[in-house]
Scaffold this motif. Structure first.
Motif, PDB file in Angstrom:
ATOM      1  N   ASP A  61       5.812  84.182   7.258  1.00 58.14           N
ATOM      2  CA  ASP A  61       4.813  83.227   7.705  1.00 58.14           C
ATOM      3  C   ASP A  61       5.325  82.597   8.998  1.00 58.14           C
ATOM      4  N   GLY A  62       4.449  82.078   9.786  1.00 58.82           N
ATOM      5  CA  GLY A  62       4.846  81.422  11.024  1.00 58.82           C
ATOM      6  C   GLY A  62       4.396  82.204  12.234  1.00 58.82           C
ATOM      7  N   LYS A  63       4.742  81.681  13.397  1.00 62.28           N
ATOM      8  CA  LYS A  63       4.339  82.303  14.660  1.00 62.28           C
ATOM      9  C   LYS A  63       5.264  83.457  15.003  1.00 62.28           C
ATOM     10  N   ALA A  64       4.689  84.517  15.510  1.00 63.02           N
ATOM     11  CA  ALA A  64       5.452  85.727  15.834  1.00 63.02           C
ATOM     12  C   ALA A  64       6.573  85.466  16.834  1.00 63.02           C
ATOM     13  N   ASN A  65       6.434  84.451  17.672  1.00 62.98           N
ATOM     14  CA  ASN A  65       7.476  84.165  18.661  1.00 62.98           C
ATOM     15  C   ASN A  65       8.603  83.280  18.119  1.00 62.98           C
ATOM     16  N   GLN A  66       8.490  82.847  16.872  1.00 62.94           N
ATOM     17  CA  GLN A  66       9.557  82.048  16.262  1.00 62.94           C
ATOM     18  C   GLN A  66      10.657  82.952  15.729  1.00 62.94           C
ATOM     19  N   LYS A  67      11.893  82.420  15.724  1.00 66.00           N
ATOM     20  CA  LYS A  67      13.002  83.154  15.116  1.00 66.00           C
ATOM     21  C   LYS A  67      12.853  83.119  13.600  1.00 66.00           C
ATOM     22  N   ILE A  68      13.482  84.080  12.938  1.00 63.90           N
ATOM     23  CA  ILE A  68      13.444  84.136  11.477  1.00 63.90           C
ATOM     24  C   ILE A  68      14.652  83.406  10.930  1.00 63.90           C
ATOM     25  N   SER A  69      14.411  82.538  10.000  1.00 61.18           N
ATOM     26  CA  SER A  69      15.444  81.695   9.394  1.00 61.18           C
ATOM     27  C   SER A  69      16.344  82.506   8.459  1.00 61.18           C
ATOM     28  N   ASP A  70      17.554  81.994   8.230  1.00 57.08           N
ATOM     29  CA  ASP A  70      18.460  82.573   7.241  1.00 57.08           C
ATOM     30  C   ASP A  70      18.140  82.076   5.832  1.00 57.08           C
ATOM     31  N   ILE A  71      17.162  81.174   5.716  1.00 59.30           N
ATOM     32  CA  ILE A  71      16.780  80.613   4.415  1.00 59.30           C
ATOM     33  C   ILE A  71      15.281  80.338   4.382  1.00 59.30           C
ATOM     34  N   THR A  72      14.686  80.555   3.222  1.00 55.85           N
ATOM     35  CA  THR A  72      13.361  80.034   2.919  1.00 55.85           C
ATOM     36  C   THR A  72      13.525  79.197   1.665  1.00 55.85           C
ATOM     37  N   ALA A  73      13.187  77.916   1.784  1.00 56.64           N
ATOM     38  CA  ALA A  73      13.332  76.997   0.651  1.00 56.64           C
ATOM     39  C   ALA A  73      11.991  76.480   0.149  1.00 56.64           C
ATOM     40  N   ARG A  74      10.904  76.874   0.781  1.00 55.70           N
ATOM     41  CA  ARG A  74       9.594  76.333   0.404  1.00 55.70           C
ATOM     42  C   ARG A  74       9.170  76.778  -0.990  1.00 55.70           C
ATOM     43  N   LEU A  75       9.871  77.732  -1.594  1.00 54.62           N
ATOM     44  CA  LEU A  75       9.560  78.222  -2.938  1.00 54.62           C
ATOM     45  C   LEU A  75      10.550  77.680  -3.979  1.00 54.62           C
ATOM     46  N   SER A  76      11.277  76.655  -3.610  1.00 49.90           N
ATOM     47  CA  SER A  76      12.346  76.081  -4.437  1.00 49.90           C
ATOM     48  C   SER A  76      11.864  75.782  -5.857  1.00 49.90           C
ATOM     49  N   PRO A  77      12.719  76.103  -6.835  1.00 46.45           N
ATOM     50  CA  PRO A  77      14.137  76.464  -6.831  1.00 46.45           C
ATOM     51  C   PRO A  77      14.429  77.942  -6.611  1.00 46.45           C
ATOM     52  N   PHE A  78      13.479  78.663  -6.044  1.00 50.69           N
ATOM     53  CA  PHE A  78      13.690  80.041  -5.617  1.00 50.69           C
ATOM     54  C   PHE A  78      13.885  80.016  -4.104  1.00 50.69           C
ATOM     55  N   VAL A 175      27.687  76.784   5.637  1.00 48.91           N
ATOM     56  CA  VAL A 175      26.491  77.038   6.449  1.00 48.91           C
ATOM     57  C   VAL A 175      26.770  76.707   7.913  1.00 48.91           C
ATOM     58  N   LEU A 176      27.362  75.542   8.154  1.00 53.09           N
ATOM     59  CA  LEU A 176      27.623  75.111   9.527  1.00 53.09           C
ATOM     60  C   LEU A 176      28.668  75.986  10.209  1.00 53.09           C
ATOM     61  N   GLU A 177      29.740  76.306   9.496  1.00 57.41           N
ATOM     62  CA  GLU A 177      30.809  77.131  10.067  1.00 57.41           C
ATOM     63  C   GLU A 177      30.312  78.526  10.431  1.00 57.41           C
ATOM     64  N   SER A 178      29.388  79.058   9.657  1.00 61.47           N
ATOM     65  CA  SER A 178      28.859  80.410   9.894  1.00 61.47           C
ATOM     66  C   SER A 178      27.665  80.416  10.839  1.00 61.47           C
ATOM     67  N   LYS A 179      27.251  79.220  11.250  1.00 61.33           N
ATOM     68  CA  LYS A 179      26.098  79.088  12.158  1.00 61.33           C
ATOM     69  C   LYS A 179      24.828  79.724  11.594  1.00 61.33           C
ATOM     70  N   LEU A 180      24.640  79.550  10.289  1.00 58.95           N
ATOM     71  CA  LEU A 180      23.401  80.018   9.674  1.00 58.95           C
ATOM     72  C   LEU A 180      22.252  79.155  10.169  1.00 58.95           C
ATOM     73  N   GLU A 181      21.092  79.751  10.352  1.00 53.58           N
ATOM     74  CA  GLU A 181      19.961  79.040  10.940  1.00 53.58           C
ATOM     75  C   GLU A 181      18.892  78.694   9.906  1.00 53.58           C
ATOM     76  N   GLY A 182      18.243  77.548  10.143  1.00 46.58           N
ATOM     77  CA  GLY A 182      17.097  77.149   9.340  1.00 46.58           C
ATOM     78  C   GLY A 182      17.412  76.266   8.148  1.00 46.58           C
ATOM     79  N   PHE A 183      18.679  76.016   7.868  1.00 50.58           N
ATOM     80  CA  PHE A 183      19.055  75.166   6.744  1.00 50.58           C
ATOM     81  C   PHE A 183      18.889  73.701   7.145  1.00 50.58           C
ATOM     82  N   LYS A 184      18.413  72.899   6.218  1.00 43.53           N
ATOM     83  CA  LYS A 184      18.266  71.464   6.450  1.00 43.53           C
ATOM     84  C   LYS A 184      18.846  70.734   5.233  1.00 43.53           C
ATOM     85  N   PHE A 185      19.596  69.678   5.496  1.00 44.27           N
ATOM     86  CA  PHE A 185      20.270  68.940   4.435  1.00 44.27           C
ATOM     87  C   PHE A 185      19.904  67.455   4.516  1.00 44.27           C
TER      88      PHE A 185
END
Length: 191
Positions: A61-78, A175-185
């Protein structure tokens, strides 16, 4: 931090406005709620996810010009994690959930559901509001955890707020050390 022990815990979410994330595709045309991955992830016991809904069907989902995240959390706890995120976080994830089969047109991702569910005994009862409903007790407002009850867990959910997942400082650091993208805390109170 006391005696070198990191006591911080966070609510784990993602950044859907900044990154493309995955959404669920439903097989059913009626009673789709029975297929919802969020609902089945918190209701089904470990190893007992409804087989008729496997693999879990997803699309970006999202705009084609956006980068793809290393996480999807909108289906949490999945969650949907990139292979890079799984490799980085494997030690944190392994004992607290299960990897799930997903089907998507994008390679390099896998599903994960949190199965470590704690209950109100890990909360500082004097600092939180619990409300009883006919289908159970639920937390109103933000949690306040007792560190000695959660310190051994890197990722978990809480029975009283089943769609919210919490992670340790160790998890966040990886997450921070590995520079994973899209995570929010979002930090939560721990005493």
């Amino acid at each position: 931090m006391e005696d070198g022990i990191m006591k911080n815990y966070y609510i784990l979410t993602d950044m859907p406005d900044e990154y493309r994330t995955f959404i669920q595709i439903y097989r059913l045309k009626k009673e789709m709620w029975t297929e919802t991955v969020s609902r089945n992830s918190y209701e089904a016991p470990p190893g007992k996810y409804p087989e008729q809904f496997l693999p879990i069907l997803l699309k970006l989902d999202g705009k084609a010009n956006q980068k793809i995240s290393d996480i999807t959390a909108r289906l949490s706890p999945f969650f949907v994690f990139s292979d890079k995120a799984v490799k980085t976080l494997n030690d944190c994830l392994l004992n607290y959930g299960e990897f799930m089969d997903i089907e998507t047109n994008r390679k390099g991702f896998c599903g994960y559901r949190v199965t470590k569910v704690l209950s109100k005994e890990v909360l500082d009862i004097n600092s939180v509001a619990l409300k009883e409903f006919e289908n159970g007790i639920f937390l109103e407002g933000d949690p306040c955890f007792l560190f000695d009850k959660i310190e051994k867990f890197d990722i978990f959910s809480l029975k009283e707020i089943p769609l919210t997942v919490f992670v340790s400082q160790n998890f966040k650091n990886l997450v921070l050390e590995s520079k994973l993208e899209g995570f929010k805390f979002k930090e939560v109170k721990v005493v």
